[in-house]
Design an enzyme around this catalytic site. Structure first.
Site, PDB file in Angstrom:
ATOM      1  N   PRO A   1       0.770  -1.248   0.000  1.00 31.36           N
ATOM      2  CG  PRO A   1       0.040  -0.929   2.196  1.00 31.36           C
ATOM      3  CD  PRO A   1       0.751  -1.908   1.311  1.00 31.36           C
ATOM      4  CB  CYS A   2       3.103   2.861  -2.443  1.00 31.32           C
ATOM      5  SG  CYS A   2       2.235   2.542  -3.978  1.00 31.32           S
ATOM      6  CG  HIS A   3      -2.934   3.521  -1.028  1.00 32.12           C
ATOM      7  ND1 HIS A   3      -2.654   2.206  -1.363  1.00 32.12           N
ATOM      8  CD2 HIS A   3      -3.851   3.469  -0.029  1.00 32.12           C
ATOM      9  CE1 HIS A   3      -3.370   1.399  -0.601  1.00 32.12           C
ATOM     10  NE2 HIS A   3      -4.098   2.148   0.234  1.00 32.12           N
TER      11      HIS A   3
END
Length: 190
Positions: free
Chosen positions: A154-156
């Site tokens: 989850p780089c968001h």
């Protein structure tokens, strides 16, 4: 489950069979690819041109011509993503093939996947500190930009220390929508 795959064909390994598909989601079409080791690639905005570029790139990176969804390698990833976008799942718990991430990038992405749960965010600098490189916030940003498994890894959820969104390979509107889905940001009014 987490598979720590080697570096792929460049590392002297045999070519790994690759399957792919494109699925619709609330953030647009997603290109998915998997090997027998696990999910290896997720790509946003998977129009025909981007799909062709991804197929060429994967063939070069993994040493095998990707085939469209032949044996069901992607079935569980598709189910998990559908549940995530429906608000029914908070984690993915999928086998991941890390062969498209190496070195510092892999270290940062694995830390992100392991320690930043659904509905939370972390700063670039804090993530750098967690991997023992407190001055490497910009390098963490570069690792996020090179993430081969966005959404699943989850780089968001990585934001600026002042609360700004920072960058995002899928575009800031996609990042906002993912963070809203997880309850971090309010849903857009229209």
């Amino acid at each position: 489950m987490d598979i720590d795959a080697g570096a792929g064909p460049a590392g002297g390994e045999r070519a790994v069979p690759v399957e792919w598909t494109v699925v619709e989601s609330v953030i647009g079409p997603l290109f998915l690819a998997a090997t027998g080791r696990g999910l290896v690639r997720v790509e946003f905005h998977a129009d025909a041109a981007r799909r062709e570029r991804m197929l060429d790139r994967l063939a070069g990176q993994l040493g095998a011509e990707p085939v469209e969804c032949a044996s069901g390698l992607l079935a569980e990833a598709i189910r998990r993503l559908d549940r995530y976008f429906a608000g029914e799942a908070r984690d993915f718990d999928l086998p991941l093939d890390w062969s498209l991430a190496t070195g510092f990038n892999r270290q940062v992405l694995r830390e992100l996947a392991a320690s930043v749960p659904y509905g939370t965010v972390v700063g670039y600098g804090e993530l750098a500190r967690r991997v023992g490189q407190p001055g490497a916030a910009q390098a963490v940003g570069a690792a996020m930009g090179a993430n081969p498994l966005p959404v699943v890894v989850p780089c968001h959820r990585v934001v600026e220390s002042d609360g700004g969104l920072g960058g995002f390979g899928g575009g800031l509107e996609t990042k906002r929508r993912l963070l809203a889905l997880e309850g971090v940001l309010p849903e857009p009014l229209f």
